[in-house]
Design a protein around this motif. Structure first.
Motif, short mmCIF file in Angstrom:
data_model
loop_
_atom_site.label_atom_id
_atom_site.label_comp_id
_atom_site.label_asym_id
_atom_site.label_seq_id
_atom_site.Cartn_x
_atom_site.Cartn_y
_atom_site.Cartn_z
N PHE A 99 0.86 -1.18 0.00
CA PHE A 99 0.00 0.00 0.00
C PHE A 99 0.90 1.23 0.00
CE2 PHE A 99 0.83 -1.45 4.26
CZ PHE A 99 1.30 -0.31 4.90
N GLY A 100 0.35 2.36 -0.39
CA GLY A 100 1.10 3.61 -0.41
C GLY A 100 0.80 4.47 0.79
N SER A 101 1.69 5.41 1.09
CA SER A 101 1.50 6.27 2.25
C SER A 101 0.28 7.16 2.10
CB SER A 101 2.75 7.12 2.50
OG SER A 101 3.03 7.95 1.38
N ALA A 102 -0.03 7.59 0.85
CA ALA A 102 -1.18 8.47 0.65
C ALA A 102 -2.48 7.77 1.05
CB ALA A 102 -1.25 8.91 -0.81
N GLU A 103 -2.64 6.50 0.66
CA GLU A 103 -3.85 5.78 1.02
C GLU A 103 -3.89 5.50 2.51
OE1 GLU A 103 -6.64 2.03 -0.35
OE2 GLU A 103 -4.57 2.13 -1.08
N LEU A 104 -2.75 5.12 3.08
CA LEU A 104 -2.69 4.89 4.52
C LEU A 104 -3.13 6.13 5.29
CD1 LEU A 104 -1.75 3.31 7.09
CD2 LEU A 104 0.51 4.31 6.69
N LEU A 105 -2.61 7.28 4.92
CA LEU A 105 -2.93 8.51 5.64
C LEU A 105 -4.37 8.95 5.40
CD1 LEU A 105 0.41 10.48 5.18
CD2 LEU A 105 -0.43 9.31 7.24
N ALA A 106 -4.88 8.73 4.19
CA ALA A 106 -6.28 9.08 3.93
C ALA A 106 -7.21 8.26 4.80
CB ALA A 106 -6.60 8.86 2.45
N ARG A 107 -6.94 6.96 4.91
CA ARG A 107 -7.78 6.10 5.77
C ARG A 107 -7.63 6.51 7.24
NH1 ARG A 107 -9.34 0.78 3.19
NH2 ARG A 107 -8.89 1.14 0.99
N THR A 108 -6.39 6.80 7.63
CA THR A 108 -6.16 7.20 9.02
C THR A 108 -6.93 8.47 9.37
OG1 THR A 108 -3.94 6.23 9.03
CG2 THR A 108 -4.39 7.94 10.65
N ARG A 109 -6.88 9.47 8.48
CA ARG A 109 -7.62 10.70 8.73
C ARG A 109 -9.12 10.44 8.87
NH1 ARG A 109 -3.70 12.89 5.04
NH2 ARG A 109 -5.06 12.40 3.27
N ALA A 110 -9.65 9.58 7.99
CA ALA A 110 -11.08 9.28 8.03
C ALA A 110 -11.48 8.65 9.36
CB ALA A 110 -11.46 8.36 6.87
N HIS A 116 -22.13 4.94 12.12
CA HIS A 116 -20.71 4.55 12.18
C HIS A 116 -19.99 5.06 10.93
CE1 HIS A 116 -21.45 1.95 15.66
NE2 HIS A 116 -22.56 1.63 15.05
N PRO A 117 -19.89 6.37 10.77
CA PRO A 117 -19.29 6.92 9.55
C PRO A 117 -17.85 6.44 9.34
CG PRO A 117 -19.51 8.60 11.24
CD PRO A 117 -20.27 7.42 11.72
N ASP A 118 -17.53 6.18 8.07
CA ASP A 118 -16.19 5.77 7.63
C ASP A 118 -15.82 4.36 8.11
OD1 ASP A 118 -15.40 8.15 6.20
OD2 ASP A 118 -15.27 9.14 8.13
N ARG A 119 -16.75 3.65 8.68
CA ARG A 119 -16.46 2.28 9.12
C ARG A 119 -17.11 1.28 8.18
NH1 ARG A 119 -17.49 -0.41 15.11
NH2 ARG A 119 -16.82 -2.51 14.55
N SER A 156 -19.71 7.34 3.95
CA SER A 156 -18.67 8.35 3.95
C SER A 156 -19.33 9.73 3.93
CB SER A 156 -17.74 8.20 2.73
OG SER A 156 -16.76 9.21 2.71
N PRO A 157 -19.34 10.45 5.06
CA PRO A 157 -20.04 11.73 5.12
C PRO A 157 -19.41 12.81 4.24
CG PRO A 157 -18.80 11.35 7.12
CD PRO A 157 -18.75 10.08 6.34
N GLU A 158 -18.19 12.58 3.77
CA GLU A 158 -17.52 13.54 2.91
C GLU A 158 -17.33 13.00 1.49
OE1 GLU A 158 -13.96 14.62 4.92
OE2 GLU A 158 -15.02 15.12 6.76
N GLY A 159 -17.99 11.91 1.19
CA GLY A 159 -17.83 11.31 -0.13
C GLY A 159 -16.64 10.36 -0.15
N PRO A 160 -16.36 9.74 -1.30
CA PRO A 160 -15.27 8.76 -1.40
C PRO A 160 -13.94 9.37 -1.01
CG PRO A 160 -16.67 8.71 -3.36
CD PRO A 160 -17.08 9.91 -2.57
N VAL A 161 -13.08 8.54 -0.37
CA VAL A 161 -11.73 8.98 -0.02
C VAL A 161 -10.87 8.95 -1.26
CG1 VAL A 161 -9.65 8.38 1.26
CG2 VAL A 161 -11.89 8.20 2.36
N HIS A 162 -10.24 10.09 -1.58
CA HIS A 162 -9.34 10.15 -2.74
C HIS A 162 -7.90 10.05 -2.24
CE1 HIS A 162 -12.62 11.19 -5.43
NE2 HIS A 162 -13.00 12.13 -4.57
N THR A 163 -7.13 9.23 -2.90
CA THR A 163 -5.75 9.01 -2.51
C THR A 163 -4.81 9.47 -3.60
OG1 THR A 163 -5.76 6.77 -3.37
CG2 THR A 163 -6.40 7.06 -1.08
#
Length: 240
Positions: free
Chosen positions: A111-122, A175-178, A233-240
């Motif tokens: 996995f890449g750091s961008a996706e890891l951090l996007a999921r972490t933020r969510a 349970h947003p983002d779960r 996802s209350p903010e829409g799809p996570v973009h990485t």
């Protein structure tokens, strides 16, 4: 594109037996101001979790002294903090097993750091607003949910949902983002006897999206985790 919404620095526990991956994850998380603790075994992970009380756990399933699923079971007996699984196990059964026992998300190696951090933020945003998750009123986009009156509106007009559709919407938005698995939804809304009838959920989710989403074929809020379940996802799809 606007920069991702920042989250306050959090206590993150990384449980991973491969030193290179631990180092990679640690650097990525520390770049966003998080305090990171590492563990290389299941036993050490449980000790650190009890001592550190992490806001988020990043967990490998294949640990030298046990299965990460056992950590999730033990952790869930006293903590609701999100668990993000990192694993080379990529089958749907492996994902469902981890999510069913209480993991919040599943990221397949590599996995890449961008996706890891996007999921972490969510997940940290979800944890930060968890205290308000049971409030009577919830809104996202042009949709408003009044839990007290069991009423849903779209652009101010009432949306008529069946009891099952309303139950799906309430479970996901609570349970947003779960990721919520098919089995979890079936057991809660239809009962244990229907736990393997995933097509029930797909049919009702399709009907719910027609009433909630602007474009049901490309949903913004009620997202599919292929072969596993759904995520709000209350903010829409996570973009990485």
């Amino acid at each position: 594109m606007p920069s991702p919404q920042a989250t306050p620095g959090a206590r993150v526990l990384v449980i991973e037996d491969e030193a290179d991956i631990r180092h990679f994850v640690r650097l990525a998380l520390e770049s966003e101001g998080h305090e990171v603790t590492e563990a290389a075994t299941l036993e050490r992970g449980l000790i650190e979790a009890g001592v550190r009380r992490p806001d988020l756990v990043v967990l490998d399933l294949g640990l030298p002294d046990g299965d990460g699923v056992d950590f999730i079971r033990a952790f869930r007996s006293w903590s609701s903090s999100p668990v993000l699984v990192l694993s080379a196990r990529s089958t749907e059964n492996d994902k469902v097993r981890a999510l069913d026992v209480g993991a919040d998300d599943y990221l397949v190696k590599p996995f890449g750091s961008a996706e890891l951090l996007a999921r972490t933020r969510a997940h940290l945003r979800r944890r930060n607003r968890h205290a308000g998750a049971d409030e009577a009123l919830l809104s996202f986009g042009n949709i408003a949910i009044d839990r007290a009156r069991r009423r849903v509106t779209r652009d101010g007009e009432q949306v008529h949902l069946t009891p099952i559709e309303y139950g799906l919407l309430l479970r996901l938005t609570s349970h947003p983002d779960r990721v919520i698995t098919h089995r979890q939804l079936l057991q809660e809304l239809w009962g244990p006897v229907h736990a393997d009838n995933a097509h029930y959920v797909r049919v009702h989710m399709g009907n719910l999206r027609k009433k909630i989403e602007a474009d049901p074929s490309r949903p913004r809020w009620l997202l599919t985790e292929t072969g596993v379940g759904y995520r709000f996802s209350p903010e829409g799809p996570v973009h990485t």
